[in-house]
Scaffold this motif. Structure first.
Motif, mmCIF file in Angstrom:
data_model
loop_
_atom_site.group_PDB
_atom_site.id
_atom_site.type_symbol
_atom_site.label_atom_id
_atom_site.label_comp_id
_atom_site.label_asym_id
_atom_site.label_seq_id
_atom_site.Cartn_x
_atom_site.Cartn_y
_atom_site.Cartn_z
ATOM 1 N N GLU A 90 2.693 -8.348 20.860
ATOM 2 C CA GLU A 90 2.593 -9.679 20.260
ATOM 3 C C GLU A 90 1.798 -10.625 21.163
ATOM 4 N N GLN A 91 2.014 -10.531 22.452
ATOM 5 C CA GLN A 91 1.290 -11.386 23.393
ATOM 6 C C GLN A 91 -0.200 -11.082 23.400
ATOM 7 N N MET A 92 -0.558 -9.794 23.384
ATOM 8 C CA MET A 92 -1.976 -9.436 23.394
ATOM 9 C C MET A 92 -2.641 -9.801 22.069
ATOM 10 N N ALA A 93 -1.915 -9.702 20.970
ATOM 11 C CA ALA A 93 -2.470 -10.124 19.682
ATOM 12 C C ALA A 93 -2.770 -11.623 19.714
ATOM 13 N N PHE A 94 -1.844 -12.406 20.271
ATOM 14 C CA PHE A 94 -2.040 -13.848 20.390
ATOM 15 C C PHE A 94 -3.222 -14.155 21.308
ATOM 16 N N ALA A 95 -3.289 -13.454 22.425
ATOM 17 C CA ALA A 95 -4.386 -13.675 23.377
ATOM 18 C C ALA A 95 -5.737 -13.362 22.748
ATOM 19 N N ALA A 96 -5.810 -12.253 22.012
ATOM 20 C CA ALA A 96 -7.076 -11.856 21.390
ATOM 21 C C ALA A 96 -7.517 -12.863 20.332
ATOM 22 N N ARG A 97 -6.554 -13.488 19.643
ATOM 23 C CA ARG A 97 -6.889 -14.457 18.595
ATOM 24 C C ARG A 97 -7.301 -15.805 19.156
ATOM 25 N N HIS A 98 -6.675 -16.227 20.246
ATOM 26 C CA HIS A 98 -6.806 -17.613 20.682
ATOM 27 C C HIS A 98 -7.531 -17.804 22.012
ATOM 28 N N PHE A 99 -7.863 -16.713 22.705
ATOM 29 C CA PHE A 99 -8.490 -16.850 24.016
ATOM 30 C C PHE A 99 -9.717 -15.946 24.130
ATOM 31 N N ASN A 100 -10.544 -16.276 25.086
ATOM 32 C CA ASN A 100 -11.708 -15.477 25.428
ATOM 33 C C ASN A 100 -11.273 -14.456 26.481
ATOM 34 N N CYS A 101 -10.912 -13.255 26.033
ATOM 35 C CA CYS A 101 -10.347 -12.246 26.932
ATOM 36 C C CYS A 101 -11.469 -11.526 27.684
ATOM 37 N N LEU A 135 2.171 3.127 27.853
ATOM 38 C CA LEU A 135 2.584 2.094 26.901
ATOM 39 C C LEU A 135 1.610 0.919 26.837
ATOM 40 N N ALA A 136 1.111 0.455 27.981
ATOM 41 C CA ALA A 136 0.247 -0.723 27.970
ATOM 42 C C ALA A 136 -1.145 -0.416 27.436
ATOM 43 N N LEU A 137 -1.741 0.690 27.879
ATOM 44 C CA LEU A 137 -3.127 0.969 27.504
ATOM 45 C C LEU A 137 -3.327 1.069 25.993
ATOM 46 N N PRO A 138 -2.463 1.784 25.235
ATOM 47 C CA PRO A 138 -2.671 1.810 23.772
ATOM 48 C C PRO A 138 -2.646 0.422 23.139
ATOM 49 N N ILE A 139 -1.826 -0.477 23.662
ATOM 50 C CA ILE A 139 -1.764 -1.842 23.121
ATOM 51 C C ILE A 139 -3.021 -2.613 23.494
ATOM 52 N N LEU A 140 -3.476 -2.462 24.719
ATOM 53 C CA LEU A 140 -4.727 -3.105 25.127
ATOM 54 C C LEU A 140 -5.891 -2.622 24.259
ATOM 55 N N ARG A 141 -5.925 -1.328 23.968
ATOM 56 C CA ARG A 141 -6.976 -0.784 23.106
ATOM 57 C C ARG A 141 -6.887 -1.362 21.702
ATOM 58 N N ARG A 142 -5.668 -1.495 21.189
ATOM 59 C CA ARG A 142 -5.480 -1.999 19.822
ATOM 60 C C ARG A 142 -6.077 -3.389 19.666
ATOM 61 N N HIS A 143 -5.986 -4.193 20.711
ATOM 62 C CA HIS A 143 -6.457 -5.579 20.624
ATOM 63 C C HIS A 143 -7.749 -5.812 21.401
ATOM 64 N N ALA A 144 -8.319 -4.736 21.947
ATOM 65 C CA ALA A 144 -9.583 -4.812 22.699
ATOM 66 C C ALA A 144 -9.501 -5.817 23.836
ATOM 67 N N VAL A 145 -8.399 -5.792 24.565
ATOM 68 C CA VAL A 145 -8.186 -6.704 25.699
ATOM 69 C C VAL A 145 -8.365 -5.920 26.999
ATOM 70 N N PRO A 146 -9.291 -6.324 27.862
ATOM 71 C CA PRO A 146 -9.459 -5.651 29.160
ATOM 72 C C PRO A 146 -8.300 -5.983 30.103
#
Length: 372
Positions: A90-101, A135-146
């Motif tokens: 949920e945090q990474m989804a929010f970050a990807a939507r609202h911030f320049n990651c 656990l973390a890497l698949p979520i980072l990939r889902r939201h394209a967050v480095p």
């Protein structure tokens, strides 16, 4: 050290008074924080503290149900080193939507050049836990967050429970400890949750001040006193898993020293060795340059001018602390003393937004807008 230890059988001295509190619901007190973080007036007020970018600090990602038993028993001093997979998603989804990651190297390059845009966000992990890969890497990939993962190479080589987790387990399972240390006989009562928290709050800073050999000896005495079986819990990546993580284009690997010691407690030669050995091992394992550093523990008491100077001398492009704050314009001249915002188990989405908004720093670290 001795003067502090002498009070272990009674009330701890003032500087070691317990700072932990009984565990609360993750949503405790968060509704008003979320409302403030989203209000137009408070966003405008906190914008100077939010600066150009937020660098988030994580440690572990755990399964969604993990931690509930710890919450119930009321003693889980390391729980805030974890974030559940669902919360992190949920945090990474929010970050990807609202911030320049951005990746850390991108952010550092732009910060140094004076081109880092506001509302940038950098994700970092400390230590090298296996769940960063699983656990973390698949979520980072889902939201394209480095993300950047700082590796304590000694923990990778040992691949077992670090002292801060073993300390929690020993205290949780014992009613007390009787040990002889530094020519003193010490007694710690751990009969209930409050006593366990008090004991952890005394022993945790003591162990941070020790070198690796002292930590091993002290933990051995606690094990012997507790008479509990020692469990080898493989929480860290091995070499193969680290190489797999590093091969992902979203991941940057940084150094986190070798033994994960408080650098301020080390003599200059040992200080340099802790950092250079970690850097050299990682470069040998991964066949790539290691240009970014995270100071273990990383507060003002653990990393300051001397440590920043050594990081500069050793050629690091950046180094992060655990000092609270956001990247400001002046940090272009302080790339070896960068602040971060820690995210933990009890940070629901309202608290997460509160921390990213700048309000958290405005309240907890008001001078961070102007100083490192």
């Amino acid at each position: 050290m001795s003067s502090r230890l002498k009070s272990a059988t009674g009330s701890p001295p003032s500087e070691l008074q317990p700072n932990s509190t009984p565990l609360q619901s993750p949503a405790f007190g968060s509704r008003w924080r979320g409302a403030l973080a989203r209000s137009r007036l408070m966003r405008a007020l906190s914008r100077p503290w939010a600066g150009l970018a937020t660098c988030l600090m994580y440690h572990r990602i755990c399964p969604d149900q993990a931690g509930s038993d710890d919450m119930a028993r009321g003693f889980a001093p390391n729980l805030d080193l974890s974030v559940t997979a669902g919360a992190f998603d949920e945090q990474m989804a929010f970050a990807a939507r609202h911030f320049n990651c951005l990746s850390l190297p991108e952010a550092i390059e732009q910060l140094a050049a004076g081109t880092l845009p506001k509302r940038s966000l950098i994700v970092t992990f400390d230590d090298g836990y296996l769940d960063n890969l699983t656990l973390a890497l698949p979520i980072l990939r889902r939201h394209a967050v480095p993300a950047t993962v700082y590796i304590a190479t000694g923990l990778i080589e040992q691949a077992e429970l670090p002292w801060w987790y073993e300390l929690e387990d020993l205290i949780a399972g014992a009613d007390g400890f009787h040990i002889h240390w530094d020519n003193q006989h010490l007694h710690f009562s751990t009969i209930d949750a409050d006593a366990k928290r008090r004991t952890f709050d005394i022993l945790n800073p003591m162990l941070k001040r020790m070198d690796s050999a002292e930590q091993i000896r002290f933990m051995g005495l606690l094990r012997q006193s507790s008479r509990q079986p020692v469990e080898k819990d493989n929480q860290f990546m091995n070499h193969r898993q680290l190489i797999e993580l590093a091969s992902d284009p979203l991941i940057t690997i940084g150094a986190h020293t070798h033994h994960h010691l408080a650098l301020s407690e080390l003599k200059p030669i040992r200080l340099r060795h802790e950092i250079t050995h970690s850097k050299e091992l990682l470069e040998n394992w991964l066949k790539q340059p290691i240009e970014h550093l995270a100071y273990p523990f990383g507060g003002e008491a653990h990393a300051a001018t001397r440590e920043f100077s050594v990081a500069e001398e050793l050629g690091f492009s950046s180094a992060v602390t655990t000092r609270l704050g956001h990247f400001q314009v002046f940090h272009k001249n302080h790339l070896l003393a960068l602040p971060r915002i820690g995210i933990g188990y009890q940070d629901c989405m309202a608290r997460f937004e509160w921390k990213l908004s700048g309000l958290y720093s405005m309240v907890r670290a008001p001078t961070s807008r102007w100083t490192c």
